[in-house]
Each structure stands twice: as C-alpha cells, then as structure tokens.
Scaffold this active site. Structure first.
Site, PDB file in Angstrom:
ATOM      1  N   ASP A   1      19.909  78.232  52.451  1.00 46.30           N
ATOM      2  CA  ASP A   1      18.461  78.627  52.084  1.00 46.30           C
ATOM      3  C   ASP A   1      18.591  79.902  50.998  1.00 46.30           C
ATOM      4  O   ASP A   1      18.962  79.806  49.993  1.00 46.30           O
ATOM      5  CB  ASP A   1      17.689  79.025  53.378  1.00 46.30           C
ATOM      6  CG  ASP A   1      16.100  79.403  53.501  1.00 46.30           C
ATOM      7  OD1 ASP A   1      15.698  79.059  52.092  1.00 46.30           O
ATOM      8  OD2 ASP A   1      15.641  79.775  54.347  1.00 46.30           O
TER       9      ASP A   1
ATOM     10  N   PHE B   1       9.818  74.489  55.589  1.00 43.63           N
ATOM     11  CA  PHE B   1      10.706  74.542  56.766  1.00 43.63           C
ATOM     12  C   PHE B   1      10.811  73.268  57.090  1.00 43.63           C
ATOM     13  O   PHE B   1      10.168  72.135  57.375  1.00 43.63           O
ATOM     14  CB  PHE B   1       9.992  75.480  57.703  1.00 43.63           C
ATOM     15  CG  PHE B   1      10.812  75.945  58.601  1.00 43.63           C
ATOM     16  CD1 PHE B   1      11.713  76.960  58.471  1.00 43.63           C
ATOM     17  CD2 PHE B   1      11.106  75.242  59.834  1.00 43.63           C
ATOM     18  CE1 PHE B   1      12.627  77.680  59.231  1.00 43.63           C
ATOM     19  CE2 PHE B   1      12.336  75.591  60.700  1.00 43.63           C
ATOM     20  CZ  PHE B   1      12.852  76.792  60.492  1.00 43.63           C
TER      21      PHE B   1
ATOM     22  N   GLY C   1      23.331  74.282  63.843  1.00 36.96           N
ATOM     23  CA  GLY C   1      22.533  73.240  62.962  1.00 36.96           C
ATOM     24  C   GLY C   1      23.289  72.101  62.208  1.00 36.96           C
ATOM     25  O   GLY C   1      22.839  71.000  62.267  1.00 36.96           O
TER      26      GLY C   1
HETATM   27  P1  IMP Z   1      20.037  81.627  54.884  1.00 36.74           P
HETATM   28  O1  IMP Z   1      20.922  82.725  55.302  1.00 36.74           O
HETATM   29  O2  IMP Z   1      18.748  82.156  54.323  1.00 36.74           O
HETATM   30  O3  IMP Z   1      20.678  80.774  53.595  1.00 36.74           O
HETATM   31  O4  IMP Z   1      19.755  80.696  56.096  1.00 36.74           O
HETATM   32  C1  IMP Z   1      20.842  79.853  56.599  1.00 36.74           C
HETATM   33  C2  IMP Z   1      20.173  79.537  58.010  1.00 36.74           C
HETATM   34  O5  IMP Z   1      18.947  79.560  58.359  1.00 36.74           O
HETATM   35  C3  IMP Z   1      20.867  77.953  58.024  1.00 36.74           C
HETATM   36  O6  IMP Z   1      21.825  77.695  58.424  1.00 36.74           O
HETATM   37  C4  IMP Z   1      19.661  77.569  59.480  1.00 36.74           C
HETATM   38  O7  IMP Z   1      20.376  77.757  60.397  1.00 36.74           O
HETATM   39  C5  IMP Z   1      18.483  78.354  58.901  1.00 36.74           C
HETATM   40  N1  IMP Z   1      17.432  77.894  58.079  1.00 36.74           N
HETATM   41  C6  IMP Z   1      17.139  77.965  56.829  1.00 36.74           C
HETATM   42  N2  IMP Z   1      16.037  77.183  56.313  1.00 36.74           N
HETATM   43  C7  IMP Z   1      16.008  76.696  57.305  1.00 36.74           C
HETATM   44  C8  IMP Z   1      14.661  75.460  57.611  1.00 36.74           C
HETATM   45  O8  IMP Z   1      14.109  75.084  56.464  1.00 36.74           O
HETATM   46  N3  IMP Z   1      14.928  74.803  58.718  1.00 36.74           N
HETATM   47  C9  IMP Z   1      15.596  75.125  59.703  1.00 36.74           C
HETATM   48  N4  IMP Z   1      16.781  76.237  59.666  1.00 36.74           N
HETATM   49  C10 IMP Z   1      16.426  76.658  58.397  1.00 36.74           C
HETATM   50 MG    MG Z   2      22.842  76.951  60.003  1.00 35.55          MG
END
Ligand code: IMP
Ligand code: MG
Length: 175
Positions: free
Chosen positions: A103, A152, A44
């Site tokens: 996130d 999202f 990403g």
């Molecule tokens: P976390 O572990 O929930 O903080 O998720 C982090 C990872 O999930 C990020 O590095 C993204 O790759 C993916 N992610 C979380 N939210 C989104 C979003 O709204 N769009 C796209 N990817 C997301």
């Molecule tokens: Mg990521």
C-alpha cells in the site's frame, strides 16, 4: 459494524487462481536449481502463501514474520515493528518475501531492510496485490498478482479489523 452489502467482488476466486498459477510458473522458472526460503508476512499473506507453495516444484523452505503497523483503523500508522522475526538463518539464502498487499510501502520497505541486514544471497518480493496510488516509498516488486484501485480490500487473507480473511474472493469494502 460492517454489513455484507458493503462487500463487492473485485477479484474473483477464479481470477486469483489464474494469477497464482502464473506467479508460480514465473517463480519455478526463476528459481530452478535453487532452494529458496519463502518468508510470509503474517497474517494477511497466509492464504496466498498456502496456495502458491503447492504450485512450486522447488525444494523450498518456509518462515513467517509478524509485523505490526495496522490496527483496527484503515490507515497505516506509519510505524512498523517486528513482533515475530525470522527463525531460519537468512545469510546466504535466496529469500522470496510473500506479501498480501503493498500500500504505502512502509511496511514492506521496513521488512526488506530488516532482511537485507541479514545478508541474503538474493532478496525478492512477491505480492498478490499492489495499490500504487498510495505509495509513499518506492518498492521494487518482482512478482505481482494484481494492481488494485485506491479502495480498501478484504478477503483471501486480507482483513478489516481481523474479519473477512476467510472470503474466497478479494472484495472492496464500500463505505
Ligand atoms: P503499507 O505499509 O501501507 O504498505 O501497508 C501494508 C499493510 O497494511 C499490508 O500488509 C496490509 O496488512 C495492510 N493493508 C494495506 N492496505 C490494505 C487493504 O486495502 N486491505 C487490507 N489490508 C491492507
Ligand atoms: Mg500484510
């Protein structure tokens, strides 16, 4: 199937460029006289990383890590593993992690712990976006582009099911 009509621009390419300029100024100022190792979290953050480093006037080095947590679903599984670790020695280095989005925080906390064990001289986090409404573990963010709503988002590197990474803007993906 996702239709183009489900995409709405949340942050335009011009707004992104302004934020990248601002973050680069902050990083240039804070890392004067240092040789930071920037670690981009694949996939990403690769677009953000590519734009950011070209505004950094520092003798920096790059490395990449690949973590697995998200599949085709929009919800994090809560499980993270290192698919590709850092190749460059981290001990004694000034590490700046480059992320696309924080996130729940689970992914980045896991990565920061993984890197901390390698005894860096310093460890900081730069993320393009932050979705604080969904945070389940506290994350100290040193450099932040944008706080985003609980939606999202795709584009500028961010995907849904590996699609939309090439969009120049950050868009919301509406149901
Ligand atoms: P976390 O572990 O929930 O903080 O998720 C982090 C990872 O999930 C990020 O590095 C993204 O790759 C993916 N992610 C979380 N939210 C989104 C979003 O709204 N769009 C796209 N990817 C997301
Ligand atoms: Mg990521």
């Amino acid at each position: 199937m996702v239709f183009q009509s489900q995409l709405k621009i949340l942050i335009s390419r011009d707004q992104i460029a302004e934020a990248v300029d601002r973050l680069a100024r902050e990083i240039n100022r804070d890392y004067q006289g240092k040789q930071p190792l920037l670690i981009s979290v694949l996939q990403g953050s690769f677009v953000f990383m590519a734009d950011l480093i070209r505004q950094l006037d520092l003798p920096l080095e790059l490395d990449f890590v690949r973590l697995a947590s998200y599949g085709a679903a929009r919800e994090s599984s809560g499980k993270v593993r290192v698919v590709q670790g850092v190749k460059t020695p981290v001990e004694g280095r000034d590490i700046l992690v480059i992320e696309d989005i924080v996130d729940t925080g689970i992914t980045i906390c896991f990565l920061l712990d993984y890197l901390r064990k390698k005894k860096p001289a310093s460890l900081k986090l730069c993320t393009l976006t932050d979705k604080p409404s969904r945070r389940s573990v506290p994350v100290p963010i040193d450099y932040l582009g944008f706080t985003v709503p609980n939606k999202f988002i795709v584009g500028y590197g961010l995907d849904f099911d590996e699609k939309f990474r090439n969009l120049p803007h950050i868009c919301t993906l509406e149901d």
